[in-house]
Scaffold this motif. Structure first.
Motif, PDB file in Angstrom:
ATOM      1  N   LEU A  30       0.824  -1.205   0.000  1.00  0.00           N
ATOM      2  CA  LEU A  30       0.000   0.000   0.000  1.00  0.00           C
ATOM      3  C   LEU A  30       0.860   1.259   0.000  1.00  0.00           C
ATOM      4  O   LEU A  30       0.581   2.221  -0.726  1.00  0.00           O
ATOM      5  CB  LEU A  30      -0.929   0.003   1.219  1.00  0.00           C
ATOM      6  N   LEU A  31       1.910   1.251   0.798  1.00  0.00           N
ATOM      7  CA  LEU A  31       2.801   2.414   0.834  1.00  0.00           C
ATOM      8  C   LEU A  31       3.546   2.599  -0.483  1.00  0.00           C
ATOM      9  O   LEU A  31       3.707   3.724  -0.958  1.00  0.00           O
ATOM     10  CB  LEU A  31       3.793   2.277   1.986  1.00  0.00           C
ATOM     11  N   ALA A  32       3.999   1.511  -1.089  1.00  0.00           N
ATOM     12  CA  ALA A  32       4.726   1.615  -2.354  1.00  0.00           C
ATOM     13  C   ALA A  32       3.825   2.182  -3.450  1.00  0.00           C
ATOM     14  O   ALA A  32       4.241   3.051  -4.225  1.00  0.00           O
ATOM     15  CB  ALA A  32       5.259   0.245  -2.769  1.00  0.00           C
ATOM     16  N   ARG A  33       2.596   1.745  -3.503  1.00  0.00           N
ATOM     17  CA  ARG A  33       1.680   2.259  -4.536  1.00  0.00           C
ATOM     18  C   ARG A  33       1.321   3.712  -4.275  1.00  0.00           C
ATOM     19  O   ARG A  33       1.232   4.512  -5.204  1.00  0.00           O
ATOM     20  CB  ARG A  33       0.420   1.418  -4.592  1.00  0.00           C
ATOM     21  N   GLU A  34       1.118   4.067  -3.027  1.00  0.00           N
ATOM     22  CA  GLU A  34       0.746   5.439  -2.689  1.00  0.00           C
ATOM     23  C   GLU A  34       1.890   6.413  -2.990  1.00  0.00           C
ATOM     24  O   GLU A  34       1.668   7.501  -3.511  1.00  0.00           O
ATOM     25  CB  GLU A  34       0.374   5.516  -1.206  1.00  0.00           C
ATOM     26  N   GLU A  35       3.102   6.027  -2.673  1.00  0.00           N
ATOM     27  CA  GLU A  35       4.232   6.937  -2.831  1.00  0.00           C
ATOM     28  C   GLU A  35       4.765   7.010  -4.264  1.00  0.00           C
ATOM     29  O   GLU A  35       5.231   8.056  -4.691  1.00  0.00           O
ATOM     30  CB  GLU A  35       5.372   6.535  -1.889  1.00  0.00           C
ATOM     31  N   PHE A  36       4.725   5.893  -5.001  1.00  0.00           N
ATOM     32  CA  PHE A  36       5.348   5.857  -6.318  1.00  0.00           C
ATOM     33  C   PHE A  36       4.364   5.734  -7.478  1.00  0.00           C
ATOM     34  O   PHE A  36       4.771   5.778  -8.629  1.00  0.00           O
ATOM     35  CB  PHE A  36       6.370   4.723  -6.374  1.00  0.00           C
ATOM     36  N   GLY A  37       3.090   5.538  -7.187  1.00  0.00           N
ATOM     37  CA  GLY A  37       2.089   5.474  -8.235  1.00  0.00           C
ATOM     38  C   GLY A  37       1.887   4.076  -8.789  1.00  0.00           C
ATOM     39  O   GLY A  37       2.692   3.179  -8.582  1.00  0.00           O
ATOM     40  N   GLN A  38       0.790   3.936  -9.526  1.00  0.00           N
ATOM     41  CA  GLN A  38       0.417   2.633 -10.050  1.00  0.00           C
ATOM     42  C   GLN A  38       1.328   2.172 -11.183  1.00  0.00           C
ATOM     43  O   GLN A  38       1.619   0.990 -11.306  1.00  0.00           O
ATOM     44  CB  GLN A  38      -1.027   2.681 -10.542  1.00  0.00           C
ATOM     45  N   ARG A  39       1.810   3.105 -11.990  1.00  0.00           N
ATOM     46  CA  ARG A  39       2.636   2.723 -13.148  1.00  0.00           C
ATOM     47  C   ARG A  39       3.953   2.077 -12.735  1.00  0.00           C
ATOM     48  O   ARG A  39       4.443   1.175 -13.399  1.00  0.00           O
ATOM     49  CB  ARG A  39       2.925   3.936 -14.012  1.00  0.00           C
ATOM     50  N   PHE A  45       8.053  -2.239  -6.003  1.00  0.00           N
ATOM     51  CA  PHE A  45       7.808  -3.297  -5.034  1.00  0.00           C
ATOM     52  C   PHE A  45       8.719  -4.500  -5.282  1.00  0.00           C
ATOM     53  O   PHE A  45       9.107  -5.179  -4.339  1.00  0.00           O
ATOM     54  CB  PHE A  45       6.341  -3.714  -5.040  1.00  0.00           C
ATOM     55  N   GLY A  46       9.075  -4.750  -6.526  1.00  0.00           N
ATOM     56  CA  GLY A  46      10.053  -5.797  -6.811  1.00  0.00           C
ATOM     57  C   GLY A  46      11.413  -5.477  -6.223  1.00  0.00           C
ATOM     58  O   GLY A  46      12.085  -6.342  -5.651  1.00  0.00           O
ATOM     59  N   LEU A  47      11.834  -4.220  -6.340  1.00  0.00           N
ATOM     60  CA  LEU A  47      13.109  -3.807  -5.749  1.00  0.00           C
ATOM     61  C   LEU A  47      13.067  -3.861  -4.224  1.00  0.00           C
ATOM     62  O   LEU A  47      14.045  -4.253  -3.581  1.00  0.00           O
ATOM     63  CB  LEU A  47      13.491  -2.410  -6.225  1.00  0.00           C
ATOM     64  N   VAL A  48      11.933  -3.466  -3.654  1.00  0.00           N
ATOM     65  CA  VAL A  48      11.785  -3.546  -2.194  1.00  0.00           C
ATOM     66  C   VAL A  48      11.872  -5.002  -1.737  1.00  0.00           C
ATOM     67  O   VAL A  48      12.558  -5.324  -0.763  1.00  0.00           O
ATOM     68  CB  VAL A  48      10.447  -2.903  -1.749  1.00  0.00           C
ATOM     69  N   GLY A  49      11.207  -5.894  -2.445  1.00  0.00           N
ATOM     70  CA  GLY A  49      11.265  -7.315  -2.104  1.00  0.00           C
ATOM     71  C   GLY A  49      12.672  -7.889  -2.250  1.00  0.00           C
ATOM     72  O   GLY A  49      13.120  -8.670  -1.418  1.00  0.00           O
ATOM     73  N   ALA A  50      13.364  -7.493  -3.318  1.00  0.00           N
ATOM     74  CA  ALA A  50      14.734  -7.969  -3.516  1.00  0.00           C
ATOM     75  C   ALA A  50      15.659  -7.461  -2.420  1.00  0.00           C
ATOM     76  O   ALA A  50      16.510  -8.205  -1.915  1.00  0.00           O
ATOM     77  CB  ALA A  50      15.244  -7.533  -4.891  1.00  0.00           C
ATOM     78  N   ALA A  51      15.501  -6.200  -2.031  1.00  0.00           N
ATOM     79  CA  ALA A  51      16.330  -5.651  -0.957  1.00  0.00           C
ATOM     80  C   ALA A  51      16.034  -6.339   0.368  1.00  0.00           C
ATOM     81  O   ALA A  51      16.960  -6.619   1.160  1.00  0.00           O
ATOM     82  CB  ALA A  51      16.099  -4.145  -0.842  1.00  0.00           C
TER      83      ALA A  51
END
Length: 82
Positions: A30-39, A45-51
């Motif tokens: 939810l935070l990733a979509r809100e801060e960086f947008g849907q596009r 979120f892939g980079l966040v998961g990898a990190a």
């Protein structure tokens, strides 16, 4: 829970645990979509998961030879290690 083995304690512990896990699973996307947008959600979120996975994988390597947590906590806090 061992000190007070009653149904109310077990229910309270289940609620606290469920709320914690629910926030841990639900809040990051939810935070990733809100801060960086849907596009760019998938990329971010892939980079966040990898990190996150890299940090989890590097965790055991941060233990020193004595098995203490000093090196792991000093890496996160920026304090010099011994």
């Amino acid at each position: 829970m061992a000190a007070w083995p009653s149904p109310a304690v077990f229910v309270a512990a289940g609620l606290v645990s469920g709320l914690g896990v629910g926030n841990l699973i639900t809040l990051p996307p939810l935070l990733a979509r809100e801060e960086f947008g849907q596009r760019s959600f998938g990329t971010v979120f892939g980079l966040v998961g990898a990190a996150t996975q890299a940090g989890v994988a590097a965790g055991p390597a941060s233990w020193d030879c004595c098995g203490t947590r000093w090196r792991a906590t000093s890496l996160h806090s920026g304090a010099p290690s011994r």
